[in-house]
Design a protein around this motif. Structure first.
Motif, PDB file in Angstrom:
ATOM      1  N   LYS A 272      11.916 -29.669 -10.047  1.00 35.56           N
ATOM      2  CA  LYS A 272      12.922 -30.126  -9.080  1.00 35.56           C
ATOM      3  C   LYS A 272      14.312 -29.639  -9.505  1.00 35.56           C
ATOM      4  O   LYS A 272      14.683 -29.707 -10.674  1.00 35.56           O
ATOM      5  CB  LYS A 272      12.914 -31.651  -8.991  1.00 35.56           C
ATOM      6  N   GLY A 273      15.058 -29.118  -8.534  1.00 35.26           N
ATOM      7  CA  GLY A 273      16.398 -28.616  -8.815  1.00 35.26           C
ATOM      8  C   GLY A 273      16.452 -27.135  -9.080  1.00 35.26           C
ATOM      9  O   GLY A 273      17.537 -26.549  -9.079  1.00 35.26           O
ATOM     10  N   LEU A 274      15.321 -26.510  -9.312  1.00 36.45           N
ATOM     11  CA  LEU A 274      15.292 -25.060  -9.494  1.00 36.45           C
ATOM     12  C   LEU A 274      15.219 -24.371  -8.134  1.00 36.45           C
ATOM     13  O   LEU A 274      14.587 -24.895  -7.206  1.00 36.45           O
ATOM     14  CB  LEU A 274      14.070 -24.645 -10.323  1.00 36.45           C
ATOM     15  N   PRO A 275      15.830 -23.208  -7.983  1.00 41.46           N
ATOM     16  CA  PRO A 275      15.619 -22.449  -6.749  1.00 41.46           C
ATOM     17  C   PRO A 275      14.134 -22.191  -6.533  1.00 41.46           C
ATOM     18  O   PRO A 275      13.365 -22.047  -7.495  1.00 41.46           O
ATOM     19  CB  PRO A 275      16.384 -21.142  -7.011  1.00 41.46           C
ATOM     20  N   ASP A 276      13.720 -22.123  -5.267  1.00 43.24           N
ATOM     21  CA  ASP A 276      12.292 -22.005  -4.962  1.00 43.24           C
ATOM     22  C   ASP A 276      11.649 -20.827  -5.673  1.00 43.24           C
ATOM     23  O   ASP A 276      10.550 -20.944  -6.232  1.00 43.24           O
ATOM     24  CB  ASP A 276      12.091 -21.872  -3.444  1.00 43.24           C
ATOM     25  N   GLY A 277      12.310 -19.667  -5.663  1.00 37.42           N
ATOM     26  CA  GLY A 277      11.731 -18.491  -6.305  1.00 37.42           C
ATOM     27  C   GLY A 277      11.590 -18.658  -7.800  1.00 37.42           C
ATOM     28  O   GLY A 277      10.595 -18.216  -8.403  1.00 37.42           O
ATOM     29  N   VAL A 278      12.574 -19.288  -8.428  1.00 36.79           N
ATOM     30  CA  VAL A 278      12.529 -19.520  -9.875  1.00 36.79           C
ATOM     31  C   VAL A 278      11.399 -20.482 -10.213  1.00 36.79           C
ATOM     32  O   VAL A 278      10.652 -20.282 -11.177  1.00 36.79           O
ATOM     33  CB  VAL A 278      13.882 -20.062 -10.370  1.00 36.79           C
ATOM     34  N   ALA A 279      11.263 -21.542  -9.402  1.00 34.43           N
ATOM     35  CA  ALA A 279      10.198 -22.510  -9.650  1.00 34.43           C
ATOM     36  C   ALA A 279       8.822 -21.875  -9.480  1.00 34.43           C
ATOM     37  O   ALA A 279       7.920 -22.072 -10.306  1.00 34.43           O
ATOM     38  CB  ALA A 279      10.347 -23.701  -8.701  1.00 34.43           C
ATOM     39  N   ALA A 280       8.650 -21.096  -8.429  1.00 41.75           N
ATOM     40  CA  ALA A 280       7.350 -20.467  -8.181  1.00 41.75           C
ATOM     41  C   ALA A 280       6.983 -19.496  -9.299  1.00 41.75           C
ATOM     42  O   ALA A 280       5.829 -19.452  -9.753  1.00 41.75           O
ATOM     43  CB  ALA A 280       7.362 -19.748  -6.829  1.00 41.75           C
ATOM     44  N   ALA A 281       7.953 -18.724  -9.769  1.00 45.23           N
ATOM     45  CA  ALA A 281       7.685 -17.789 -10.862  1.00 45.23           C
ATOM     46  C   ALA A 281       7.340 -18.532 -12.145  1.00 45.23           C
ATOM     47  O   ALA A 281       6.474 -18.098 -12.925  1.00 45.23           O
ATOM     48  CB  ALA A 281       8.891 -16.876 -11.085  1.00 45.23           C
ATOM     49  N   ALA A 282       8.007 -19.675 -12.387  1.00 45.21           N
ATOM     50  CA  ALA A 282       7.712 -20.460 -13.587  1.00 45.21           C
ATOM     51  C   ALA A 282       6.287 -20.991 -13.554  1.00 45.21           C
ATOM     52  O   ALA A 282       5.597 -20.998 -14.582  1.00 45.21           O
ATOM     53  CB  ALA A 282       8.712 -21.608 -13.723  1.00 45.21           C
ATOM     54  N   VAL A 283       5.825 -21.433 -12.389  1.00 45.34           N
ATOM     55  CA  VAL A 283       4.446 -21.905 -12.270  1.00 45.34           C
ATOM     56  C   VAL A 283       3.470 -20.769 -12.563  1.00 45.34           C
ATOM     57  O   VAL A 283       2.460 -20.960 -13.257  1.00 45.34           O
ATOM     58  CB  VAL A 283       4.200 -22.510 -10.879  1.00 45.34           C
ATOM     59  N   GLU A 284       3.765 -19.568 -12.069  1.00 46.35           N
ATOM     60  CA  GLU A 284       2.899 -18.420 -12.352  1.00 46.35           C
ATOM     61  C   GLU A 284       2.869 -18.117 -13.853  1.00 46.35           C
ATOM     62  O   GLU A 284       1.811 -17.857 -14.427  1.00 46.35           O
ATOM     63  CB  GLU A 284       3.388 -17.193 -11.577  1.00 46.35           C
ATOM     64  N   ARG A 285       4.025 -18.141 -14.500  1.00 46.44           N
ATOM     65  CA  ARG A 285       4.046 -17.872 -15.941  1.00 46.44           C
ATOM     66  C   ARG A 285       3.344 -18.980 -16.718  1.00 46.44           C
ATOM     67  O   ARG A 285       2.774 -18.734 -17.789  1.00 46.44           O
ATOM     68  CB  ARG A 285       5.485 -17.704 -16.441  1.00 46.44           C
ATOM     69  N   ALA A 286       3.387 -20.197 -16.192  1.00 47.87           N
ATOM     70  CA  ALA A 286       2.717 -21.302 -16.877  1.00 47.87           C
ATOM     71  C   ALA A 286       1.221 -21.062 -16.996  1.00 47.87           C
ATOM     72  O   ALA A 286       0.595 -21.480 -17.981  1.00 47.87           O
ATOM     73  CB  ALA A 286       2.986 -22.616 -16.145  1.00 47.87           C
ATOM     74  N   LEU A 287       0.618 -20.380 -16.023  1.00 50.55           N
ATOM     75  CA  LEU A 287      -0.786 -20.006 -16.153  1.00 50.55           C
ATOM     76  C   LEU A 287      -0.983 -19.210 -17.442  1.00 50.55           C
ATOM     77  O   LEU A 287      -1.950 -19.408 -18.172  1.00 50.55           O
ATOM     78  CB  LEU A 287      -1.231 -19.155 -14.959  1.00 50.55           C
ATOM     79  N   GLY A 288      -0.062 -18.286 -17.674  1.00 54.11           N
ATOM     80  CA  GLY A 288      -0.153 -17.457 -18.872  1.00 54.11           C
ATOM     81  C   GLY A 288       0.034 -18.253 -20.143  1.00 54.11           C
ATOM     82  O   GLY A 288      -0.674 -18.026 -21.142  1.00 54.11           O
ATOM     83  N   TRP A 289       0.985 -19.195 -20.142  1.00 52.07           N
ATOM     84  CA  TRP A 289       1.211 -19.967 -21.367  1.00 52.07           C
ATOM     85  C   TRP A 289       0.017 -20.842 -21.692  1.00 52.07           C
ATOM     86  O   TRP A 289      -0.299 -21.061 -22.867  1.00 52.07           O
ATOM     87  CB  TRP A 289       2.497 -20.781 -21.252  1.00 52.07           C
ATOM     88  N   LEU A 290      -0.663 -21.379 -20.671  1.00 55.84           N
ATOM     89  CA  LEU A 290      -1.875 -22.134 -20.952  1.00 55.84           C
ATOM     90  C   LEU A 290      -2.922 -21.226 -21.589  1.00 55.84           C
ATOM     91  O   LEU A 290      -3.579 -21.600 -22.569  1.00 55.84           O
ATOM     92  CB  LEU A 290      -2.421 -22.767 -19.675  1.00 55.84           C
TER      93      LEU A 290
END
Length: 327
Positions: A272-290
């Protein structure tokens, strides 16, 4: 658990307290059965009467954690909505024990359960998803200037730096799960990892836009580092991976703790509070960190701590089962 692990006993703790923190030396010292990969824990006193906890590194890579916790947790804790056990004292090595160590408040509660092992979380999933999302967002809100930036291949650096290690680990998993290489799995461990699907998910994470918002991260929000008490998520412990880096690292609980609506709630609150594109990219990278955390753990812990390796397999399976990953 580790080839170069240092043994530490209650007698070591008693000797160190007597020499360095004599006002605590009279307390009863009780080894805590639950422990992580890098510390042994000792209860000091009675939990019903203001007990403390001695955190004793068992491996050299954890030697700096006492100083890090003492410096940064008092700064961060007032901004966070869950309990953070900042050190009340830091001890020094002596001639028989080689690492700095710390004393922290004893926090009541139990480690959160692993839902993919059939264990109860210990809290309502939706309420806990909101609470943990609030924690991640609050941590991100603290000014990161001056904080310890993630370096090398530590969690929170650009994801592509981990590519060789992840691919090596996936190759080892493929070999192990087919009964070769590092040896057969225990018969009660989780089913084998779909290495092809995991490799595809890893490629998807690498293709995501890189982090553009350096932030404070806990870096290791595994169930064992979260405490529940009286049916609520109440505390976050073990801040050994703390630093300033890619905020996506702290989105991994979406898959190893939550599912369905609770997963969506956690990701919504945490970004919450992140721009939509930044948030979506972070979720994609989170797949990698897992995948980084789970895949690299499996070959290392398959024979050293089989239960942890099995849990890592389950977490990858939970990620691959996410309907959002379906092409």
């Amino acid at each position: 658990m580790h080839d170069d692990e240092v043994e530490v006993t209650a007698d070591d703790v008693r000797r160190l307290l007597a020499a360095q923190l004599p006002h605590l030396a009279g307390r009863a010292i009780t080894p805590v059965p639950e422990a992580g990969t890098d510390h042994r824990l000792f209860l000091l006193g009675d939990p019903a009467a203001g007990a403390l906890l001695a955190r004793m590194p068992r491996i050299a890579w954890a030697a700096e954690q006492a100083a890090s916790d003492a410096r940064w947790l008092p700064l961060l804790a007032p901004h966070l909505p869950l309990t953070v056990p900042a050190p009340v004292a830091v001890g020094e090595p002596d001639g028989r024990y080689p690492f700095p160590w710390s004393v922290v408040p004893w926090v009541p509660g139990r480690a959160v359960g692993d839902p993919w092992a059939g264990e109860p979380l210990g809290f309502d999933a939706d309420e806990g998803a909101r609470a943990l999302g609030d924690l991640v967002r609050a941590l991100r809100s603290v000014d990161p200037d001056g904080g310890p930036r993630k370096q090398g291949t530590a969690r929170g650096v650009p994801l592509e730096r981990l590519d060789p290690a992840v691919r090596e680990a996936l190759a080892a998993i493929a070999s192990s799960d087919s009964g070769r290489g590092i040896g057969p799995r225990r018969p009660d461990s989780a089913p084998e990892v779909d290495v092809d699907a995991t490799t595809a998910a890893w490629g998807r994470a690498l293709a995501a836009p890189p982090s553009s918002v350096p932030a404070w991260i806990h870096g290791d929000l595994l169930p064992g580092n979260l405490l529940a008490h009286d049916g609520r998520l109440t505390a976050v412990i073990d801040w050994g991976a703390l630093g300033v880096g890619d905020l996506a690292v702290d989105l991994c609980p979406a898959w190893w703790l939550f599912d369905g609506a609770a997963r969506a709630t956690f990701l919504h609150e945490a970004t919450k509070g992140l721009p939509d594109g930044v948030a979506a990219a972070a979720v994609e990278r989170a797949l990698g960190w897992l995948i980084v955390q789970a895949a690299i753990a499996i070959p290392y812990y398959d024979t050293r701590w089989p239960e942890f390796a099995a849990a890592s397999r389950r977490r990858i399976r939970a990620l691959l089962a996410d309907p959002a990953l379906t092409p």
